[in-house]
Every structure is written in C-alpha cells, then in structure tokens.
Motif scaffolding. Structure first.
Motif, PDB file in Angstrom:
ATOM      1  N   GLY A 133     -58.044 -29.795 -66.117  1.00 10.16           N
ATOM      2  CA  GLY A 133     -56.737 -29.519 -65.529  1.00 10.16           C
ATOM      3  C   GLY A 133     -56.918 -28.597 -64.341  1.00 10.16           C
ATOM      4  O   GLY A 133     -57.957 -27.944 -64.204  1.00 10.16           O
ATOM      5  N   LEU A 134     -55.917 -28.544 -63.471  1.00  9.34           N
ATOM      6  CA  LEU A 134     -55.995 -27.614 -62.341  1.00  9.34           C
ATOM      7  C   LEU A 134     -55.904 -26.178 -62.864  1.00  9.34           C
ATOM      8  O   LEU A 134     -55.323 -25.951 -63.927  1.00  9.34           O
ATOM      9  N   PRO A 135     -56.494 -25.236 -62.106  1.00 15.35           N
ATOM     10  CA  PRO A 135     -56.570 -23.862 -62.621  1.00 15.35           C
ATOM     11  C   PRO A 135     -55.223 -23.312 -63.089  1.00 15.35           C
ATOM     12  O   PRO A 135     -55.154 -22.618 -64.110  1.00 15.35           O
ATOM     13  N   VAL A 155     -53.530 -20.250 -71.132  1.00 14.53           N
ATOM     14  CA  VAL A 155     -54.441 -19.176 -71.560  1.00 14.53           C
ATOM     15  C   VAL A 155     -55.020 -19.493 -72.947  1.00 14.53           C
ATOM     16  O   VAL A 155     -56.208 -19.266 -73.209  1.00 14.53           O
ATOM     17  N   ALA A 156     -54.184 -20.037 -73.819  1.00 14.00           N
ATOM     18  CA  ALA A 156     -54.667 -20.344 -75.172  1.00 14.00           C
ATOM     19  C   ALA A 156     -55.805 -21.364 -75.134  1.00 14.00           C
ATOM     20  O   ALA A 156     -56.729 -21.316 -75.955  1.00 14.00           O
ATOM     21  N   GLU A 157     -55.738 -22.283 -74.172  1.00 14.14           N
ATOM     22  CA  GLU A 157     -56.809 -23.275 -74.062  1.00 14.14           C
ATOM     23  C   GLU A 157     -58.074 -22.630 -73.504  1.00 14.14           C
ATOM     24  O   GLU A 157     -59.186 -22.953 -73.938  1.00 14.14           O
ATOM     25  N   TRP A 158     -57.905 -21.721 -72.545  1.00  9.82           N
ATOM     26  CA  TRP A 158     -59.057 -20.936 -72.077  1.00  9.82           C
ATOM     27  C   TRP A 158     -59.731 -20.261 -73.269  1.00  9.82           C
ATOM     28  O   TRP A 158     -60.955 -20.285 -73.407  1.00  9.82           O
ATOM     29  N   GLN A 159     -58.879 -19.661 -74.114  1.00  9.01           N
ATOM     30  CA  GLN A 159     -59.451 -18.921 -75.247  1.00  9.01           C
ATOM     31  C   GLN A 159     -60.182 -19.851 -76.204  1.00  9.01           C
ATOM     32  O   GLN A 159     -61.252 -19.509 -76.713  1.00  9.01           O
ATOM     33  N   ARG A 160     -59.638 -21.043 -76.408  1.00  7.88           N
ATOM     34  CA  ARG A 160     -60.297 -22.004 -77.313  1.00  7.88           C
ATOM     35  C   ARG A 160     -61.673 -22.390 -76.775  1.00  7.88           C
ATOM     36  O   ARG A 160     -62.663 -22.384 -77.510  1.00  7.88           O
ATOM     37  N   VAL A 161     -61.725 -22.716 -75.481  1.00 11.22           N
ATOM     38  CA  VAL A 161     -63.000 -23.160 -74.905  1.00 11.22           C
ATOM     39  C   VAL A 161     -64.024 -22.023 -74.926  1.00 11.22           C
ATOM     40  O   VAL A 161     -65.191 -22.221 -75.298  1.00 11.22           O
ATOM     41  N   ARG A 172     -62.270 -27.915 -64.285  1.00  7.28           N
ATOM     42  CA  ARG A 172     -62.783 -27.619 -65.631  1.00  7.28           C
ATOM     43  C   ARG A 172     -63.341 -26.196 -65.654  1.00  7.28           C
ATOM     44  O   ARG A 172     -64.453 -25.948 -66.130  1.00  7.28           O
ATOM     45  N   LEU A 173     -62.535 -25.273 -65.119  1.00  3.50           N
ATOM     46  CA  LEU A 173     -63.036 -23.902 -64.953  1.00  3.50           C
ATOM     47  C   LEU A 173     -63.344 -23.183 -66.267  1.00  3.50           C
ATOM     48  O   LEU A 173     -64.318 -22.421 -66.312  1.00  3.50           O
ATOM     49  N   PRO A 174     -62.560 -23.380 -67.343  1.00  7.12           N
ATOM     50  CA  PRO A 174     -62.970 -22.693 -68.583  1.00  7.12           C
ATOM     51  C   PRO A 174     -64.367 -23.126 -69.026  1.00  7.12           C
ATOM     52  O   PRO A 174     -65.182 -22.309 -69.458  1.00  7.12           O
ATOM     53  N   TYR A 175     -64.646 -24.411 -68.894  1.00  8.78           N
ATOM     54  CA  TYR A 175     -65.963 -24.936 -69.272  1.00  8.78           C
ATOM     55  C   TYR A 175     -67.043 -24.320 -68.390  1.00  8.78           C
ATOM     56  O   TYR A 175     -68.052 -23.792 -68.879  1.00  8.78           O
TER      57      TYR A 175
END
Ligand SMILES: NC(=O)c1ccc[n+]([C@@H]2O[C@H](COP(=O)([O-])OP(=O)(O)OC[C@H]3O[C@@H](n4cnc5c(N)ncnc54)[C@H](O)[C@@H]3O)[C@@H](O)[C@H]2O)c1
Length: 266
Positions: A97-99, A104-110, A153-156
């Motif tokens: 997804g775009l930044p 935030v919750a998905e950032w935390q999951r990854v 895919r910045l969290p990754y």
C-alpha cells in the motif's frame, strides 16, 4: 560450523518456500530439523516427508509473534533432540500500500512478525548457544532491506533493513564466542509469499528489484544457506547482481536515488 552432521536446526516458517527448502538442505547434510510454522498442518506435512525419506524432523506449531512462542519452541526442541545448534529466523510477511494508506496496526503486525520475532528468538535461544559456545543463527532479510526499489511495501523494507543491522550487531557480539551469524538476503524466489500479501488503499504497480535478477527456486536458496553456515559466512546475497546497486549507492546516494526514481517512471 564444520559439519551439519547430527546438528539440530530450528527453522521458523519452514512449512513452505525458503524455510522448507533449507530444512531439506540441512537434512541432506545429516542435520535433524525442527519445522516451526503457524501453519501447523503444513509443518506436519514437511516433517512427515522428511521422516519418510529417512531424516529426522519434528513439527512444532508456532506463531513467531506470540508471547512465549520461542520458549515453547526451545523446550520442544530440547525434549525431542536434547540440543540446539542452528536457529533460522525465517518466517516473514509482506504488506502492500502507499505509505499514507498502511495503518499503524499493520505496521505493527509486520514489524512484530519480521523483526520482533528475532528479538524474541534471541531471548529464548541465545542463552543456550552462548553457554555451549557454539552454534549458528540465520536471519532471513531481503534485497528489500539492502536497497530501495519500491515505495509500496515500506513496513516490509524497514523490517528487513533493521534485521540486517540487528544481524550485523549480533555477529559482532557472537562470532568471538564461537557462534556464527548469517543474514540471508534473497532476491526474487518462487514461493507462496505473494499469496499472503495484504493490500491497503488503491492498487499499486508491483515492482521487483530489477530485471537483472533471475527468480530462484527455493531449493537453490536452501543450498546457499547450508553452505553459508558451513563457511561461517555473514552476508548471503542470493544474486551477485546486487553489488553494483550497493556500490553505486555508496558512491553517490543522491544520484543513485534519482536513478531509481527514473527507473520507476520507466
Ligand atoms: N520469496 C521471495 O521472493 C523472498 C525474497 C526475499 C525475502 N524473502 C523472505 O523469505 C522468508 C520466507 O518466505 P518465503 O518466500 O519462503 O514465503 P512462504 O510464504 O513460502 O513461507 C513463509 C512461511 O512463514 C510462515 N509464517 C507466516 N507468518 C508466520 C508466523 N507469524 N509464525 C510462524 N510462521 C509464519 C508461513 O505459514 C509460511 O509457511 C520471509 O522472511 C520472506 O520475507 C522471500
């Protein structure tokens, strides 16, 4: 590590893809393996196939993001095999997804699955390895942590870049104590990971690291991992074509970034 014969290797995310293939490569060299995965049925299947071929394998259902998961994994391994020599922190997830659209919750999951899992793993396994003064850690990062080829895919990418830094620090600490560390940075590998990608916001154009990188089969990567453990090699990039990227970026980071932006436009 001079030999993998009779060594015990714990691998997370070993029910499929790179983890599964590495398990086979280690078994082929005489190791006993623990197949840890959130996919309990998949882990059982892989362990069953290894056992049917005459190898020694234990399946352990394990969510690397869960509290206490690595202590349970360590204890199951000790009960079954009495020791641990290799720990491969390999489970990983991708989100797209775009930044501004990735919650935030998905950032935390990854970050929890890809990065904090290794912190948890260290808490459970490092005391054992340090005490025995031998062993090897393998942390699966990615080209995405080495250089930037997409922005969706910045969290990754952030989790994998952090993993490279974490691994290098661990090598600094552990090598003098007789424990090897390998950071595996795969380029494209033909696995099921695309099937588990979560997407947020509008559709984005999926971009890989570049056309110069041939997609490998997981079995090729598994062989590279086994050889890296035996050679006590820290950095394992699955394709040497990554080197010009790293050199060009080190020479002139802004010029490299502008080249990447032009490549995205193309
Ligand atoms: N395939 C590629 O092109 C590629 C490239 C670079 C890096 N990687 C990395 O390689 C590693 C392995 O991925 P793969 O390509 O083999 O994908 P894969 O989807 O085939 O395997 C990943 C495995 O991890 C397991 N898993 C997911 N979440 C988990 C959790 N919370 N706890 C325990 N297990 C969990 C899955 O069930 C699956 O069996 C990942 O860390 C990935 O980021 C893959």
């Amino acid at each position: 590590m001079e030999t993998l014969r009779d060594k015990v290797a714990v691998i997370t995310g070993a029910a499929s893809g790179i983890g599964r293939a590495t398990a086979w490569s280690l078994v082929d060299r005489g190791a006993r393996v623990v197949i840890a995965d959130i996919d309990a049925a998949g882990a059982e299947q892989v362990a069953g196939e290894i056992a049917a071929a005459g190898g020694s394998a234990l399946a352990v259902p394990c969510d690397v993001a869960a509290e206490g998961a690595f202590e349970a994994l360590r204890d199951s391994t000790a009960d079954a095999f009495g020791r641990v020599d290799v720990v491969m922190n390999n489970a990983g997830v991708l989100t797209r997804g775009l930044p501004e659209h990735i919650p935030v919750a998905e950032w935390q999951r990854v970050l929890d699955v890809n990065l904090m899992s290794v912190v948890r793993s260290n808490s459970a396994f490092l005391p054992l390895l340090v005490e025995q003064g031998s062993g090897h850690l393998v942390n699966t990062a990615s080209f995405a942590g080495l250089f930037t080829y997409s922005y969706d895919r910045l969290p990754y990418a952030a989790s994998k870049a952090a993993l490279i830094q974490l691994s290098e620090g661990l090598a600094l600490y552990l090598r003098p104590q007789g424990i090897g560390v390998t950071v595996l940075c795969p380029g494209p590998v033909v696995t099921g990971i695309a099937g588990s990608i979560r997407s947020f916001g509008p559709e984005t154009t999926t971009r890989g690291p570049g056309p110069e990188f041939e997609a490998l089969q997981p079995e090729q990567v598994g062989e590279q991992v086994a050889e890296a453990i035996l050679a006590n090699r820290f950095m394992l990039q699955t394709d040497d074509n990554v080197r010009p990227h790293l050199r060009n970026r080190a020479d002139n980071w802004d010029a490299y970034l502008n080249d990447r932006i032009t490549a995205l436009d193309g």
